[in-house]
Design a protein around this motif. Structure first.
Motif, PDB file in Angstrom:
ATOM      1  N   SER B  36       0.679  -1.284  -0.202  1.00  0.00           N
ATOM      2  CA  SER B  36       0.043  -0.044  -0.058  1.00  0.00           C
ATOM      3  C   SER B  36       0.784   1.062   0.162  1.00  0.00           C
ATOM      4  N   ALA B  37      -0.015   2.505  -0.265  1.00  0.00           N
ATOM      5  CA  ALA B  37       0.946   3.734  -0.243  1.00  0.00           C
ATOM      6  C   ALA B  37       1.344   4.122   1.188  1.00  0.00           C
ATOM      7  N   GLU B  38       0.760   3.526   2.273  1.00  0.00           N
ATOM      8  CA  GLU B  38       1.177   3.694   3.564  1.00  0.00           C
ATOM      9  C   GLU B  38       2.354   3.076   3.817  1.00  0.00           C
ATOM     10  N   GLU B  39       2.599   1.943   3.105  1.00  0.00           N
ATOM     11  CA  GLU B  39       3.789   1.153   3.222  1.00  0.00           C
ATOM     12  C   GLU B  39       5.005   1.800   2.520  1.00  0.00           C
ATOM     13  N   VAL B  40       4.731   2.290   1.516  1.00  0.00           N
ATOM     14  CA  VAL B  40       5.862   3.035   1.004  1.00  0.00           C
ATOM     15  C   VAL B  40       6.321   4.310   1.762  1.00  0.00           C
ATOM     16  N   LEU B  41       5.145   4.751   2.274  1.00  0.00           N
ATOM     17  CA  LEU B  41       5.384   6.076   2.963  1.00  0.00           C
ATOM     18  C   LEU B  41       6.468   5.530   4.198  1.00  0.00           C
ATOM     19  N   LYS B  42       6.123   4.463   4.685  1.00  0.00           N
ATOM     20  CA  LYS B  42       6.854   4.056   6.032  1.00  0.00           C
ATOM     21  C   LYS B  42       8.465   3.817   5.479  1.00  0.00           C
ATOM     22  N   MET B  43       8.444   3.484   4.447  1.00  0.00           N
ATOM     23  CA  MET B  43       9.964   2.865   3.968  1.00  0.00           C
ATOM     24  C   MET B  43      10.648   4.311   3.666  1.00  0.00           C
ATOM     25  N   LEU B  44       9.895   5.238   3.178  1.00  0.00           N
ATOM     26  CA  LEU B  44      10.525   6.386   2.848  1.00  0.00           C
ATOM     27  C   LEU B  44      11.098   7.202   4.293  1.00  0.00           C
ATOM     28  N   THR B  45      10.078   6.940   5.141  1.00  0.00           N
ATOM     29  CA  THR B  45      10.563   7.514   6.486  1.00  0.00           C
ATOM     30  C   THR B  45      11.743   6.935   7.142  1.00  0.00           C
ATOM     31  N   GLU B  46      12.441   5.978   6.552  1.00  0.00           N
ATOM     32  CA  GLU B  46      13.387   5.039   7.068  1.00  0.00           C
ATOM     33  C   GLU B  46      14.496   5.542   6.127  1.00  0.00           C
ATOM     34  N   SER B  47      14.284   6.421   5.181  1.00  0.00           N
ATOM     35  CA  SER B  47      15.390   6.563   4.231  1.00  0.00           C
ATOM     36  C   SER B  47      15.956   8.275   4.621  1.00  0.00           C
ATOM     37  N   GLU B  48      16.636   8.595   3.464  1.00  0.00           N
ATOM     38  CA  GLU B  48      17.061  10.283   3.436  1.00  0.00           C
ATOM     39  C   GLU B  48      15.994  11.103   3.942  1.00  0.00           C
ATOM     40  N   TYR B  49      14.631  10.662   3.424  1.00  0.00           N
ATOM     41  CA  TYR B  49      13.586  11.375   3.516  1.00  0.00           C
ATOM     42  C   TYR B  49      12.814  11.407   4.662  1.00  0.00           C
ATOM     43  N   ALA B  50      13.456  11.008   5.579  1.00  0.00           N
ATOM     44  CA  ALA B  50      12.723  10.818   6.924  1.00  0.00           C
ATOM     45  C   ALA B  50      12.081  11.939   7.574  1.00  0.00           C
ATOM     46  N   SER B  51      12.781  13.047   7.432  1.00  0.00           N
ATOM     47  CA  SER B  51      12.275  14.104   8.162  1.00  0.00           C
ATOM     48  C   SER B  51      11.182  14.682   7.242  1.00  0.00           C
ATOM     49  N   SER B  52      11.258  14.844   5.959  1.00  0.00           N
ATOM     50  CA  SER B  52      10.346  15.553   5.483  1.00  0.00           C
ATOM     51  C   SER B  52       9.034  14.677   5.118  1.00  0.00           C
ATOM     52  N   PHE B  53       9.074  13.411   4.826  1.00  0.00           N
ATOM     53  CA  PHE B  53       8.054  12.513   4.846  1.00  0.00           C
ATOM     54  C   PHE B  53       7.338  12.215   6.241  1.00  0.00           C
ATOM     55  N   GLY B  54       8.148  12.183   7.248  1.00  0.00           N
ATOM     56  CA  GLY B  54       7.911  12.214   8.396  1.00  0.00           C
ATOM     57  C   GLY B  54       6.656  13.022   9.128  1.00  0.00           C
ATOM     58  N   GLU B  55       6.684  14.384   8.480  1.00  0.00           N
ATOM     59  CA  GLU B  55       5.597  15.142   8.728  1.00  0.00           C
ATOM     60  C   GLU B  55       4.545  15.016   7.964  1.00  0.00           C
ATOM     61  N   LEU B  56       4.436  14.287   6.945  1.00  0.00           N
ATOM     62  CA  LEU B  56       3.210  14.123   6.072  1.00  0.00           C
ATOM     63  C   LEU B  56       1.979  13.741   6.863  1.00  0.00           C
ATOM     64  N   SER B  57       0.974  14.469   6.818  1.00  0.00           N
ATOM     65  CA  SER B  57      -0.147  13.744   7.425  1.00  0.00           C
ATOM     66  C   SER B  57      -1.286  13.203   6.430  1.00  0.00           C
ATOM     67  N   ASN B  58      -1.219  13.855   5.284  1.00  0.00           N
ATOM     68  CA  ASN B  58      -2.233  13.075   4.164  1.00  0.00           C
ATOM     69  C   ASN B  58      -1.313  12.837   3.289  1.00  0.00           C
ATOM     70  N   ILE B  59      -1.397  11.517   2.888  1.00  0.00           N
ATOM     71  CA  ILE B  59      -0.561  11.012   1.871  1.00  0.00           C
ATOM     72  C   ILE B  59      -0.980  11.691   0.355  1.00  0.00           C
ATOM     73  N   HIS B  60      -1.963  12.176   0.306  1.00  0.00           N
ATOM     74  CA  HIS B  60      -2.190  12.764  -1.276  1.00  0.00           C
ATOM     75  C   HIS B  60      -1.531  14.260  -1.192  1.00  0.00           C
ATOM     76  N   ASP B  61      -0.844  14.778  -0.157  1.00  0.00           N
ATOM     77  CA  ASP B  61      -0.194  15.867  -0.181  1.00  0.00           C
ATOM     78  C   ASP B  61       1.373  15.783  -0.494  1.00  0.00           C
ATOM     79  N   PHE B  62       1.668  14.579  -1.192  1.00  0.00           N
ATOM     80  CA  PHE B  62       2.994  14.326  -1.261  1.00  0.00           C
ATOM     81  C   PHE B  62       3.773  15.281  -2.225  1.00  0.00           C
ATOM     82  N   GLU B  63       2.984  15.935  -2.979  1.00  0.00           N
ATOM     83  CA  GLU B  63       3.554  16.892  -4.236  1.00  0.00           C
ATOM     84  C   GLU B  63       4.504  17.828  -3.334  1.00  0.00           C
ATOM     85  N   THR B  64       3.698  18.439  -2.485  1.00  0.00           N
ATOM     86  CA  THR B  64       4.397  19.427  -1.659  1.00  0.00           C
ATOM     87  C   THR B  64       5.842  19.020  -1.046  1.00  0.00           C
ATOM     88  N   ILE B  65       5.889  17.880  -0.669  1.00  0.00           N
ATOM     89  CA  ILE B  65       6.967  17.388  -0.113  1.00  0.00           C
ATOM     90  C   ILE B  65       8.106  17.354  -1.301  1.00  0.00           C
TER      91      ILE B  65
END
Lengths: 213, 334
Positions: B36-65
């Motif tokens: 799922s997209a949530e799982e992708v998000l979790k993987m991203l928060t374990e990467s270089e993108y931890a800080s930016s994707f960690g703050e993402l509350s709604n997955i549909h807002d990923f473009e802003t990140i």
């Protein structure tokens, strides 16, 4: 139950006239309803065909659009589609289906743009080729989408009218007509009863008179 | 080269460290296989993108990140580069994007929020420039192009021409800036990008049913493949183009990409191969100890990485089959 009336001959005649009228109205409305349903079915069938066609095409176009979306950034995509090349003018007229005023659409593309302009409002360097196919499908589907909107609205209006007519037919058939018949019967009975009463009274008087003689 | 190559020592050192944190093919594979997209998000928060994707509350807002990441990379490169002109050149694309948006918004009489705050010209200034028809601050070619857009639109009202004129001006400007700076590697990059865009445009124009004249309008000059070489193919089957380009460096790309495009009717393979081609070109400069090459490569690598993340997220949110995502995923730079 029945209507409260004076059981007089005049009232009886009046009610009989009303009954006749109700029956005639009932027959006419029933015909109207049948014809409405016939028209409705034709439109519904057309609607279904159109809708299935369009839905299939649209879902194809959306799938392609999604892929284009996936490989382009949101800003790029929206910039590409920001200024539409086509303008559509829609005129709405009325058409009469069984005295239902359904809209009749006529539309034409505005000609303030040159014939040579393409339907694609974007350049090629920053856009994905996957966008082209979906734009093409969408532009082809537009006029049929208009047709669908027209048919769908007509179906909606007709169904409302059918419901109204059906309610009237039922009201006449199950309420007004039985009521009237009932009342007529009641008055007729009452009148007969009166007649019999008068007769009996007459005979009684005759008896009394005869006994005195 | 405008400055001594050894001046890049610090910048290249920083880039080396940053490169190691780029997402590799392996990680992309894992994200594609996520359920799922949530799982992708979790993987991203374990990467270089931890800080930016960690703050993402709604997955549909990923473009802003993604866009703030882009902004972030440019900021970073600006601080470490000994040669600011390089970043200015690389950011020019975003200026042109902003110009397009502003022109279209002006003709539509609307306000637009599609500006990308990365370009060399601050967005506020750009807004003013378009509003007042005063393009003095833009590079010459873009200024002339902007004036041309204004003239043309009043006559033809064709939004496509806005893009075409500005794209042409952009790539002419890029080539000339690279020449002026005397960085052949950079010029080589732009030439290849131009060629690949032209090839793609050729097939697209053909599929749209337009002729040679139209292709000429959309053609970007200065590439290795000239208009005379490509223009003829517009009226011939694409097979002949594949044969014709068989001797050029694009042979395998054209053979595989365009054939696939013809067979399946989708450009996905071609576009992926085109991006991979650029990646492969830039990889050649990756191990330069001193010089702008690793910077250029890293910027591209980041842009591709953001593209891949977007692709995976859009795909997962919309439940695309993993295969559809995998065939579009661009090769990683590392």
């Amino acid at each position: 139950m029945e209507i409260r009336v004076n059981p007089t001959r005049m009232e009886l005649n009046r009610l009989k006239k009303r009954l006749k009228m109700a029956e005639r109205g009932h027959k006419l409305l029933k015909d109207k309803r049948d014809e409405l349903i016939r028209q409705f079915l034709i439109l519904v069938r057309k609607n279904k065909e159109l809708r299935e066609d369009i839905e299939e095409e649209l879902s194809g176009a959306f799938a392609k659009f999604l892929l284009a979306r996936a490989v382009m950034s949101q800003d790029n995509l929206e910039e590409a589609l920001m200024y539409p090349t086509r303008k559509l003018t829609l005129d709405i007229d009325k058409q009469n289906i069984m005295s239902v005023n359904a809209p009749k659409f006529s539309w034409h593309e505005d000609s303030d743009q040159d014939e040579g302009n393409s339907i694609y409002p974007y350049g090629f360097a920053e856009t994905s080729a996957e966008l082209d196919a979906s734009i093409e499908t969408l532009s082809g589907v537009l006029s049929r989408l208009m047709e669908l909107a027209e048919v769908e609205k007509a179906v909606q209006l007709l169904s409302g009218e059918i419901e109204k007519t059906r309610r009237r037919v039922n009201a006449l058939e199950y309420v007004l007509i039985p009521k009237l018949t009932e009342t007529i019967k009641y008055i007729a009975m009452k009148l007969e009863e009166n007649e019999r009463g008068a007769l009996v009274r007459l005979m009684k008087i005759k008896d009394v008179v005869r006994a005195k003689m | 080269m405008p400055i001594d190559d050894t001046a890049y020592a610090y910048a290249v050192g920083r880039i080396r460290a940053l490169e190691a944190r780029l997402l590799d093919q392996n990680r992309f594979d894992r994200m594609i296989d996520a359920s799922s997209a949530e799982e992708v998000l979790k993987m991203l928060t374990e990467s270089e993108y931890a800080s930016s994707f960690g703050e993402l509350s709604n997955i549909h807002d990923f473009e802003t990140i993604l866009s703030s990441e882009l902004r972030h990379i440019f900021d970073l490169l600006e601080t470490i580069t000994p040669w600011p002109e390089l970043i200015a050149i690389m950011a020019l694309r975003y200026d042109v994007h902003n110009l397009k948006v502003l022109f279209k918004a002006r003709y539509l009489d609307i306000k637009s929020n599609l500006l990308i705050p990365v370009g060399t010209c601050p967005t506020g200034k750009m807004v003013q420039a378009v509003a007042e028809d005063d393009f003095r601050d833009l590079p010459d070619r873009l200024r002339i192009a902007a004036e041309k857009v204004n003239e043309d639109f009043l006559v033809n009202h064709d939004p496509q021409v806005i893009d075409l004129i500005l794209d042409q001006a952009l790539f002419e400007e890029l080539i000339s800036r690279a020449e002026k700076a005397n960085v052949p590697f950079l010029k080589g990059l732009f030439i290849r990008q131009i060629d690949l865009i032209n090839l793609k445009t050729l097939v697209r124009v053909k599929n749209m049913g337009f002729g040679r004249e139209f292709f000429k309008k959309a053609f970007l000059p200065n590439g290795n493949l000239s208009f005379d070489q490509l223009g003829g193919s517009i009226d011939e089957p694409l097979e002949s183009l594949i044969v014709q380009l068989g001797m050029t460096e694009y042979a395998t790309l054209v053979d595989e990409g365009i054939r696939d495009w013809l067979d399946r009717g989708t450009a996905s393979r071609f576009e992926k191969l085109a991006d991979d081609y650029i990646t492969a070109y830039l990889k050649k400069g990756k191990w330069m100890p001193f010089g702008p090459e690793p910077l250029i490569g890293y910027l591209w690598a980041k842009e591709v990485e953001l593209k891949n993340i977007r692709l995976i997220l859009v795909g997962k949110i919309n439940k695309l089959p993993a295969e559809a995502i995998r065939e579009r995923i661009r090769d990683a730079y590392i």
